[in-house]
Write a protein that holds these residues in place. Sequence first.
Motif, short mmCIF file in Angstrom:
data_model
loop_
_atom_site.label_atom_id
_atom_site.label_comp_id
_atom_site.label_asym_id
_atom_site.label_seq_id
_atom_site.Cartn_x
_atom_site.Cartn_y
_atom_site.Cartn_z
N SER A 102 0.65 -1.27 -0.06
CA SER A 102 0.28 0.10 -0.06
C SER A 102 1.02 1.18 0.04
O SER A 102 0.67 2.15 -0.62
CB SER A 102 -0.82 -0.15 1.24
OG SER A 102 -1.78 1.40 1.26
N ARG A 135 2.52 1.77 -3.56
CA ARG A 135 1.37 2.33 -4.38
C ARG A 135 1.36 3.84 -4.11
O ARG A 135 1.44 4.84 -5.17
CB ARG A 135 0.14 1.58 -4.24
CG ARG A 135 0.02 0.45 -5.06
CD ARG A 135 -1.39 -0.14 -4.95
NE ARG A 135 -2.01 -0.49 -3.59
CZ ARG A 135 -1.77 -1.45 -2.82
NH1 ARG A 135 -1.12 -2.61 -3.32
NH2 ARG A 135 -2.51 -1.53 -1.69
N ASP A 136 1.25 4.47 -2.92
CA ASP A 136 0.99 5.48 -2.50
C ASP A 136 2.20 6.54 -2.77
O ASP A 136 2.12 7.59 -3.06
CB ASP A 136 0.81 6.02 -1.02
CG ASP A 136 -0.45 5.31 -0.41
OD1 ASP A 136 -1.36 4.98 -1.34
OD2 ASP A 136 -0.79 5.02 0.60
N GLY A 180 4.23 5.85 -5.68
CA GLY A 180 3.96 6.11 -7.03
C GLY A 180 2.81 7.26 -7.36
O GLY A 180 2.65 8.07 -8.42
N THR A 181 1.62 7.18 -6.79
CA THR A 181 0.52 8.07 -6.76
C THR A 181 1.04 9.46 -6.46
O THR A 181 0.79 10.35 -7.20
CB THR A 181 -0.41 7.59 -5.75
OG1 THR A 181 -0.88 6.40 -6.09
CG2 THR A 181 -1.86 8.83 -5.95
N ALA A 182 1.89 9.64 -5.24
CA ALA A 182 2.18 10.90 -4.87
C ALA A 182 3.48 11.52 -5.82
O ALA A 182 3.43 12.75 -6.21
CB ALA A 182 3.21 10.96 -3.57
N LYS A 183 4.44 10.58 -6.51
CA LYS A 183 5.17 11.24 -7.45
C LYS A 183 4.44 11.68 -8.73
O LYS A 183 5.03 12.66 -9.18
CB LYS A 183 5.93 9.99 -7.94
CG LYS A 183 7.09 9.84 -6.74
CD LYS A 183 8.20 8.53 -7.19
CE LYS A 183 8.93 9.09 -8.30
NZ LYS A 183 9.96 8.17 -8.47
N ARG A 184 3.42 10.75 -9.11
CA ARG A 184 2.64 11.37 -10.27
C ARG A 184 1.84 12.60 -10.17
O ARG A 184 1.82 13.46 -10.90
CB ARG A 184 1.63 10.38 -10.70
CG ARG A 184 2.29 8.79 -11.53
CD ARG A 184 1.37 8.14 -12.00
NE ARG A 184 0.49 7.54 -10.90
CZ ARG A 184 0.87 6.52 -10.24
NH1 ARG A 184 2.21 5.90 -10.17
NH2 ARG A 184 0.22 6.06 -9.42
N ALA A 185 1.39 12.71 -8.91
CA ALA A 185 0.86 14.01 -8.61
C ALA A 185 1.66 15.20 -8.31
O ALA A 185 1.40 16.40 -8.14
CB ALA A 185 -0.09 13.86 -7.33
N ASP A 237 3.43 15.43 -5.40
CA ASP A 237 3.44 15.98 -4.15
C ASP A 237 4.52 15.53 -3.00
O ASP A 237 4.64 14.34 -2.83
CB ASP A 237 1.91 15.39 -3.58
CG ASP A 237 1.75 15.76 -2.27
OD1 ASP A 237 2.33 16.17 -1.47
OD2 ASP A 237 0.45 15.76 -1.80
N GLU A 275 4.69 11.97 -0.88
CA GLU A 275 5.71 11.12 -1.30
C GLU A 275 6.71 10.85 -0.33
O GLU A 275 7.21 9.46 0.21
CB GLU A 275 6.69 11.73 -2.32
CG GLU A 275 7.45 10.42 -2.98
CD GLU A 275 8.58 10.87 -4.10
OE1 GLU A 275 9.61 10.38 -4.41
OE2 GLU A 275 8.11 12.25 -4.65
#
Length: 96
Positions: free
Chosen positions: A39, A42-43, A45-50, A52, A56
């Motif tokens: 989890s 995954r977070d 990656g989500t933060a990097k794409r955003a 943030d 991250e």
Amino acid sequence: MPEHTADGRYVVIDGRRWRATDPDIPEDVAARLRSLLMSARRDVGTAKRAGDAEAEQQARDRVHAAKVALGERGTPWWEQTAAQRRRRWEGVLPDA
């Protein structure tokens, strides 16, 4: 399934040695820790794409905490007493 070294302390993946998960962690606890680890990854990656950086870093801190709890980072599990090993994973999962 990855190959382990003869002493069981490392797994070998594509010729590279990685510290193995502490074999004394009960399987249900290890499964919960792996779930937290995935989890958190995954977070990241989500933060990097955003874009943030703060999110991250928080996610990376969670990745690190899960890896330490699993015995894959920090003081090697084979250098710890049984009580120290248990405290290591209980620090992340208080109800373990």
